[in-house]
Scaffold this motif. Structure first.
Motif, PDB file in Angstrom:
ATOM      1  N   SER A   6     -54.932 -27.983 -33.787  1.00  0.00           N
ATOM      2  CA  SER A   6     -54.437 -26.784 -34.736  1.00  0.00           C
ATOM      3  C   SER A   6     -52.891 -26.922 -34.945  1.00  0.00           C
ATOM      4  O   SER A   6     -52.281 -26.979 -34.086  1.00  0.00           O
ATOM      5  CB  SER A   6     -55.099 -25.659 -33.874  1.00  0.00           C
ATOM      6  OG  SER A   6     -54.514 -24.591 -34.842  1.00  0.00           O
ATOM      7  N   CYS A   7     -52.709 -26.756 -36.277  1.00  0.00           N
ATOM      8  CA  CYS A   7     -51.428 -26.593 -36.568  1.00  0.00           C
ATOM      9  C   CYS A   7     -50.790 -25.433 -36.204  1.00  0.00           C
ATOM     10  O   CYS A   7     -51.566 -24.360 -36.564  1.00  0.00           O
ATOM     11  CB  CYS A   7     -51.292 -26.772 -37.954  1.00  0.00           C
ATOM     12  SG  CYS A   7     -49.584 -26.899 -38.691  1.00  0.00           S
ATOM     13  N   PRO A   8     -49.611 -25.322 -35.515  1.00  0.00           N
ATOM     14  CA  PRO A   8     -49.163 -24.201 -34.928  1.00  0.00           C
ATOM     15  C   PRO A   8     -48.536 -23.220 -35.958  1.00  0.00           C
ATOM     16  O   PRO A   8     -48.120 -22.014 -35.849  1.00  0.00           O
ATOM     17  CB  PRO A   8     -48.015 -24.525 -33.945  1.00  0.00           C
ATOM     18  CG  PRO A   8     -47.731 -25.882 -34.392  1.00  0.00           C
ATOM     19  CD  PRO A   8     -48.834 -26.483 -35.004  1.00  0.00           C
ATOM     20  N   VAL A   9     -48.263 -23.597 -37.149  1.00  0.00           N
ATOM     21  CA  VAL A   9     -47.480 -22.950 -38.428  1.00  0.00           C
ATOM     22  C   VAL A   9     -48.701 -22.470 -39.210  1.00  0.00           C
ATOM     23  O   VAL A   9     -48.767 -21.141 -39.371  1.00  0.00           O
ATOM     24  CB  VAL A   9     -46.465 -23.741 -39.087  1.00  0.00           C
ATOM     25  CG1 VAL A   9     -46.138 -22.947 -40.283  1.00  0.00           C
ATOM     26  CG2 VAL A   9     -45.352 -24.290 -38.112  1.00  0.00           C
ATOM     27  N   CYS A  10     -49.565 -23.124 -39.764  1.00  0.00           N
ATOM     28  CA  CYS A  10     -50.438 -22.805 -40.630  1.00  0.00           C
ATOM     29  C   CYS A  10     -51.917 -22.657 -40.186  1.00  0.00           C
ATOM     30  O   CYS A  10     -52.859 -22.284 -40.964  1.00  0.00           O
ATOM     31  CB  CYS A  10     -50.547 -23.737 -41.990  1.00  0.00           C
ATOM     32  SG  CYS A  10     -51.221 -25.263 -41.549  1.00  0.00           S
ATOM     33  N   LYS A  11     -52.199 -22.984 -39.018  1.00  0.00           N
ATOM     34  CA  LYS A  11     -53.419 -22.993 -38.131  1.00  0.00           C
ATOM     35  C   LYS A  11     -54.445 -23.705 -38.746  1.00  0.00           C
ATOM     36  O   LYS A  11     -55.470 -23.438 -38.554  1.00  0.00           O
ATOM     37  CB  LYS A  11     -54.067 -21.513 -38.198  1.00  0.00           C
ATOM     38  CG  LYS A  11     -52.905 -20.557 -37.546  1.00  0.00           C
ATOM     39  CD  LYS A  11     -52.654 -20.592 -36.203  1.00  0.00           C
ATOM     40  CE  LYS A  11     -51.725 -19.714 -35.782  1.00  0.00           C
ATOM     41  NZ  LYS A  11     -50.688 -20.198 -34.925  1.00  0.00           N
ATOM     42  N   SER A  12     -54.305 -24.671 -39.681  1.00  0.00           N
ATOM     43  CA  SER A  12     -55.081 -25.744 -39.993  1.00  0.00           C
ATOM     44  C   SER A  12     -55.759 -26.598 -38.808  1.00  0.00           C
ATOM     45  O   SER A  12     -55.013 -26.993 -38.013  1.00  0.00           O
ATOM     46  CB  SER A  12     -54.573 -26.824 -41.133  1.00  0.00           C
ATOM     47  OG  SER A  12     -54.137 -26.070 -42.256  1.00  0.00           O
ATOM     48  N   GLN A  13     -57.011 -27.002 -38.961  1.00  0.00           N
ATOM     49  CA  GLN A  13     -57.643 -27.848 -38.117  1.00  0.00           C
ATOM     50  C   GLN A  13     -57.478 -29.319 -38.742  1.00  0.00           C
ATOM     51  O   GLN A  13     -57.978 -29.529 -39.448  1.00  0.00           O
ATOM     52  CB  GLN A  13     -58.968 -27.359 -37.702  1.00  0.00           C
ATOM     53  CG  GLN A  13     -59.376 -26.007 -37.099  1.00  0.00           C
ATOM     54  CD  GLN A  13     -58.581 -25.819 -35.755  1.00  0.00           C
ATOM     55  OE1 GLN A  13     -58.918 -26.742 -34.942  1.00  0.00           O
ATOM     56  NE2 GLN A  13     -57.948 -25.150 -35.406  1.00  0.00           N
ATOM     57  N   LEU A  14     -56.756 -30.106 -37.860  1.00  0.00           N
ATOM     58  CA  LEU A  14     -56.734 -31.540 -38.254  1.00  0.00           C
ATOM     59  C   LEU A  14     -56.943 -32.579 -37.149  1.00  0.00           C
ATOM     60  O   LEU A  14     -56.940 -32.159 -35.901  1.00  0.00           O
ATOM     61  CB  LEU A  14     -55.291 -31.804 -38.669  1.00  0.00           C
ATOM     62  CG  LEU A  14     -54.698 -30.905 -39.653  1.00  0.00           C
ATOM     63  CD1 LEU A  14     -53.236 -30.884 -39.953  1.00  0.00           C
ATOM     64  CD2 LEU A  14     -55.216 -31.113 -41.122  1.00  0.00           C
ATOM     65  N   GLY A  35     -40.489 -17.462 -41.964  1.00  0.00           N
ATOM     66  CA  GLY A  35     -39.015 -17.594 -41.660  1.00  0.00           C
ATOM     67  C   GLY A  35     -38.573 -18.477 -40.839  1.00  0.00           C
ATOM     68  O   GLY A  35     -37.389 -18.489 -40.237  1.00  0.00           O
ATOM     69  N   ILE A  36     -38.985 -19.724 -40.871  1.00  0.00           N
ATOM     70  CA  ILE A  36     -38.855 -20.846 -40.154  1.00  0.00           C
ATOM     71  C   ILE A  36     -38.235 -21.952 -41.163  1.00  0.00           C
ATOM     72  O   ILE A  36     -38.897 -22.153 -42.175  1.00  0.00           O
ATOM     73  CB  ILE A  36     -40.061 -21.476 -39.054  1.00  0.00           C
ATOM     74  CG1 ILE A  36     -40.525 -20.423 -38.498  1.00  0.00           C
ATOM     75  CG2 ILE A  36     -39.510 -22.634 -38.385  1.00  0.00           C
ATOM     76  CD1 ILE A  36     -41.830 -20.826 -37.565  1.00  0.00           C
ATOM     77  N   LYS A  37     -37.000 -22.364 -40.560  1.00  0.00           N
ATOM     78  CA  LYS A  37     -36.449 -23.425 -41.349  1.00  0.00           C
ATOM     79  C   LYS A  37     -37.361 -24.889 -41.212  1.00  0.00           C
ATOM     80  O   LYS A  37     -37.888 -25.068 -39.918  1.00  0.00           O
ATOM     81  CB  LYS A  37     -35.020 -23.752 -40.807  1.00  0.00           C
ATOM     82  CG  LYS A  37     -34.074 -22.718 -41.452  1.00  0.00           C
ATOM     83  CD  LYS A  37     -32.659 -23.095 -40.934  1.00  0.00           C
ATOM     84  CE  LYS A  37     -31.833 -21.831 -41.610  1.00  0.00           C
ATOM     85  NZ  LYS A  37     -30.332 -22.177 -40.956  1.00  0.00           N
ATOM     86  N   ALA A  38     -37.356 -25.691 -42.242  1.00  0.00           N
ATOM     87  CA  ALA A  38     -37.993 -26.824 -42.047  1.00  0.00           C
ATOM     88  C   ALA A  38     -37.470 -28.092 -40.736  1.00  0.00           C
ATOM     89  O   ALA A  38     -38.280 -28.658 -40.372  1.00  0.00           O
ATOM     90  CB  ALA A  38     -37.990 -27.689 -43.545  1.00  0.00           C
ATOM     91  N   SER A  39     -36.328 -27.716 -40.672  1.00  0.00           N
ATOM     92  CA  SER A  39     -35.816 -28.809 -39.746  1.00  0.00           C
ATOM     93  C   SER A  39     -36.046 -28.099 -38.091  1.00  0.00           C
ATOM     94  O   SER A  39     -36.414 -28.865 -37.205  1.00  0.00           O
ATOM     95  CB  SER A  39     -34.170 -28.425 -39.713  1.00  0.00           C
ATOM     96  OG  SER A  39     -33.779 -27.334 -39.680  1.00  0.00           O
ATOM     97  N   ASN A  40     -36.594 -26.776 -38.085  1.00  0.00           N
ATOM     98  CA  ASN A  40     -37.148 -26.360 -36.850  1.00  0.00           C
ATOM     99  C   ASN A  40     -38.436 -26.235 -36.777  1.00  0.00           C
ATOM    100  O   ASN A  40     -39.186 -25.199 -36.022  1.00  0.00           O
ATOM    101  CB  ASN A  40     -36.345 -24.930 -36.687  1.00  0.00           C
ATOM    102  CG  ASN A  40     -35.046 -25.005 -36.527  1.00  0.00           C
ATOM    103  OD1 ASN A  40     -34.334 -25.926 -36.087  1.00  0.00           O
ATOM    104  ND2 ASN A  40     -34.143 -23.790 -36.861  1.00  0.00           N
ATOM    105  N   ASP A  41     -39.212 -26.750 -37.618  1.00  0.00           N
ATOM    106  CA  ASP A  41     -40.670 -26.742 -37.701  1.00  0.00           C
ATOM    107  C   ASP A  41     -41.322 -27.190 -36.265  1.00  0.00           C
ATOM    108  O   ASP A  41     -41.165 -28.069 -35.709  1.00  0.00           O
ATOM    109  CB  ASP A  41     -41.225 -27.585 -38.791  1.00  0.00           C
ATOM    110  CG  ASP A  41     -42.848 -27.337 -39.134  1.00  0.00           C
ATOM    111  OD1 ASP A  41     -43.455 -26.850 -38.176  1.00  0.00           O
ATOM    112  OD2 ASP A  41     -43.077 -28.121 -40.163  1.00  0.00           O
ATOM    113  N   PRO A  42     -42.094 -26.199 -35.695  1.00  0.00           N
ATOM    114  CA  PRO A  42     -42.620 -26.730 -34.276  1.00  0.00           C
ATOM    115  C   PRO A  42     -43.727 -27.703 -34.454  1.00  0.00           C
ATOM    116  O   PRO A  42     -43.900 -28.334 -33.504  1.00  0.00           O
ATOM    117  CB  PRO A  42     -43.260 -25.340 -33.835  1.00  0.00           C
ATOM    118  CG  PRO A  42     -43.417 -24.427 -35.136  1.00  0.00           C
ATOM    119  CD  PRO A  42     -42.326 -24.845 -36.211  1.00  0.00           C
ATOM    120  N   ALA A  43     -44.154 -27.802 -35.788  1.00  0.00           N
ATOM    121  CA  ALA A  43     -45.260 -28.982 -36.061  1.00  0.00           C
ATOM    122  C   ALA A  43     -44.643 -30.620 -35.873  1.00  0.00           C
ATOM    123  O   ALA A  43     -45.471 -31.492 -35.604  1.00  0.00           O
ATOM    124  CB  ALA A  43     -46.027 -28.793 -37.233  1.00  0.00           C
TER     125      ALA A  43
END
Length: 184
Positions: A6-14, A35-43
């Motif tokens: 599960s993607c922690p940002v968009c909750k997609s199942q991959l 409100g997360i910057k792309a450089s700080n993306d948890p994924a």
């Protein structure tokens, strides 16, 4: 069946999170909403990166192997070069140890006479190169010795020297190039 992630940002199942997924509209939109910057993306932490260290280590090992192989080849070439150098030194020592052939004035006069006979008496002048070949002179030391003897004989009026004959081994004396010789 492999478990989905599960993607922690968009909750997609991959099956797995990839960089392509991070570029999708759904994922980018979820990042903006949160409100997360792309450089700080948890994924980003979930993306499996290829093991670059292993490939670098493998490359380094291959380079090291090739360098060692090259070093062995260079060492072998150095050994062969030393052997050739030693062989040439031994050979040159043998050549130097050979005595310089001493040529007498009588031998030179006999060689001149033989050349006149070979030319069937057409001329008393013979080429110095022909005299050298009859005397079987090959080395530079012997040629220098012959030149000195011929100059001495010329000064004593035993022989005459003349220009011409297109000599391979000319006599250089008094700023002239002599190529022909004859009895006085």
């Amino acid at each position: 069946m492999t478990p989905k992630v599960s993607c922690p940002v968009c909750k997609s199942q991959l099956l797995r999170i990839t960089k392509e997924h991070l570029k999708t509209k759904k994922h980018l939109g979820a990042l903006q909403k949160a409100g997360i910057k792309a450089s700080n993306d948890p994924a980003l932490n979930l993306i499996k990166t290829p093991k670059k260290k292993e490939s670098k280590n493998r490359d380094i090992e291959q380079i090291t192997y090739k360098l060692l192989k090259l070093e062995k080849v260079i060492n072998q070439l150095q050994i062969q070069q030393e052997q050739i150098f030693n062989y040439l030194n031994i050979k040159s020592d043998k050549v130097i140890k050979k005595k310089v052939k001493k040529i007498s004035q009588g031998e030179i006069l006999d060689a001149i006479d033989k050349c006149v006979q070979i030319y069937k008496g057409k001329s008393r002048w013979v080429k110095i190169d022909d005299v050298i070949s009859l005397l079987k002179i090959h080395r530079e030391e012997e040629l220098n010795s012959l030149n000195n003897i011929l100059i001495t004989m010329f000064n004593q009026n035993v022989i005459d020297l003349a220009e011409g004959g297109e000599p391979k081994y000319p006599i250089l004396y008094q700023n002239r190039i002599y190529g022909m010789v004859a009895h006085q």
